[in-house]
Design an enzyme around this catalytic site. Sequence first.
Site, PDB file in Angstrom:
ATOM      1  N   GLY A  12      66.916 122.935  48.859  1.00  0.00           N
ATOM      2  CA  GLY A  12      65.714 123.604  49.347  1.00  0.00           C
ATOM      3  C   GLY A  12      64.438 122.785  49.341  1.00  0.00           C
ATOM      4  O   GLY A  12      63.346 123.344  49.459  1.00  0.00           O
ATOM      5  N   SER A  13      64.553 121.461  49.277  1.00  0.00           N
ATOM      6  CA  SER A  13      63.299 120.682  49.223  1.00  0.00           C
ATOM      7  C   SER A  13      62.546 120.749  50.544  1.00  0.00           C
ATOM      8  O   SER A  13      61.308 120.725  50.553  1.00  0.00           O
ATOM      9  CB  SER A  13      63.575 119.232  48.815  1.00  0.00           C
ATOM     10  OG  SER A  13      64.252 118.531  49.833  1.00  0.00           O
ATOM     11  N   ASN A  14      63.244 120.855  51.661  1.00  0.00           N
ATOM     12  CA  ASN A  14      62.536 121.006  52.938  1.00  0.00           C
ATOM     13  C   ASN A  14      61.893 122.389  53.046  1.00  0.00           C
ATOM     14  O   ASN A  14      60.771 122.517  53.547  1.00  0.00           O
ATOM     15  CB  ASN A  14      63.479 120.764  54.118  1.00  0.00           C
ATOM     16  CG  ASN A  14      63.643 119.285  54.422  1.00  0.00           C
ATOM     17  OD1 ASN A  14      62.730 118.655  54.952  1.00  0.00           O
ATOM     18  ND2 ASN A  14      64.790 118.717  54.055  1.00  0.00           N
ATOM     19  N   ASN A 107      66.304 122.203  63.733  1.00  0.00           N
ATOM     20  CA  ASN A 107      67.042 121.673  62.585  1.00  0.00           C
ATOM     21  C   ASN A 107      66.473 120.309  62.235  1.00  0.00           C
ATOM     22  O   ASN A 107      65.888 119.636  63.084  1.00  0.00           O
ATOM     23  CB  ASN A 107      68.533 121.534  62.935  1.00  0.00           C
ATOM     24  CG  ASN A 107      69.359 121.047  61.756  1.00  0.00           C
ATOM     25  OD1 ASN A 107      69.141 121.468  60.609  1.00  0.00           O
ATOM     26  ND2 ASN A 107      70.295 120.139  62.000  1.00  0.00           N
ATOM     27  N   HIS A 109      67.733 116.596  60.540  1.00  0.00           N
ATOM     28  CA  HIS A 109      68.966 115.859  60.278  1.00  0.00           C
ATOM     29  C   HIS A 109      68.600 114.483  59.708  1.00  0.00           C
ATOM     30  O   HIS A 109      67.691 113.829  60.231  1.00  0.00           O
ATOM     31  CB  HIS A 109      69.744 115.705  61.596  1.00  0.00           C
ATOM     32  CG  HIS A 109      71.108 115.120  61.418  1.00  0.00           C
ATOM     33  ND1 HIS A 109      72.197 115.871  61.019  1.00  0.00           N
ATOM     34  CD2 HIS A 109      71.564 113.852  61.567  1.00  0.00           C
ATOM     35  CE1 HIS A 109      73.260 115.087  60.940  1.00  0.00           C
ATOM     36  NE2 HIS A 109      72.907 113.864  61.263  1.00  0.00           N
TER      37      HIS A 109
HETATM   38  C1  GRF Z   1      68.408 117.171  54.190  1.00  0.00           C
HETATM   39  O1  GRF Z   1      68.886 115.864  54.039  1.00  0.00           O
HETATM   40  C2  GRF Z   1      68.398 117.544  55.639  1.00  0.00           C
HETATM   41  O2  GRF Z   1      68.101 116.477  56.483  1.00  0.00           O
HETATM   42  C3  GRF Z   1      69.811 117.998  55.879  1.00  0.00           C
HETATM   43  O3  GRF Z   1      70.195 118.625  54.683  1.00  0.00           O
HETATM   44  C4  GRF Z   1      69.393 118.168  53.602  1.00  0.00           C
HETATM   45  C5  GRF Z   1      68.718 119.364  53.018  1.00  0.00           C
HETATM   46  O4  GRF Z   1      68.029 119.050  51.845  1.00  0.00           O
HETATM   47  N1  GRF Z   1      69.914 118.852  57.028  1.00  0.00           N
HETATM   48  P1  GRF Z   1      67.135 120.152  51.146  1.00  0.00           P
HETATM   49  O5  GRF Z   1      68.037 121.334  50.821  1.00  0.00           O
HETATM   50  O6  GRF Z   1      66.043 120.530  52.114  1.00  0.00           O
HETATM   51  O7  GRF Z   1      66.572 119.528  49.904  1.00  0.00           O
END
Ligand code: GRF
Length: 203
Positions: A12-14, A107, A109
């Site tokens: 969930g860091s994003n 999304n 990636h």
């Molecule tokens: C990230 O590397 C993103 O690019 C990919 O999955 C990962 C998710 O990381 N789609 P987080 O859960 O947001 O930390």
Amino acid sequence: MMRLGLLASGRGSNVEAILEAIREGRLDAAAAVLVCDRPDAAVVEIAVRFGVPVELLPRAGLPTRAAQQARVAEVLAAHRVDVVALAGWSSILDPIVVDPFERRILNIHPSLLPAFAGSMSPEPQAAAIRAGIAVSGCTVHLVTREVDAGPILAQVEVPVLPGDTVESLSARILAEEHRLYPRVLQSVAEGRIRLDDGVFNVT
Ligand code: GRF
């Protein structure tokens, strides 16, 4: 105000970066809902901490995969979601989810697509190291029925350094993801995504 639906399955860091951007006024959006298919995922606590409604839809709780996808679509509609952001969502989405959000589902990636498409983090980062390339990065793209193949909205390059491990490269890419994703979503919020000759551009 753009109502954002977040779909995530893991760390969930994003999601956290997006919610911080909203809190700090860098992203003009309301986080309408987090949909998560893994009840024990760290992203659930992050959403709760930010006061975002959470809908848990584990596959095991529903009779079929199709039923789960139908529930995802229903939940997004029930929370009046305008734009969907996938952030580490772990399964392929069916047309029942994708089609109603045409051009409004994004999304992120961890590679420069179309390189290293079709696999989940950390496989694209591992593949970049195995390939011996000097530059990788991250991509925000529109989600279509074809996995990792929708129009590219924005990319950031990240160097692959001598001695990089999957962990060190992933961390360098992730730092850029956290800057890029809120910025692209703000472009969406401001209607600054243009379609020129079949190619999308964020201005
Ligand atoms: C990230 O590397 C993103 O690019 C990919 O999955 C990962 C998710 O990381 N789609 P987080 O859960 O947001 O930390």
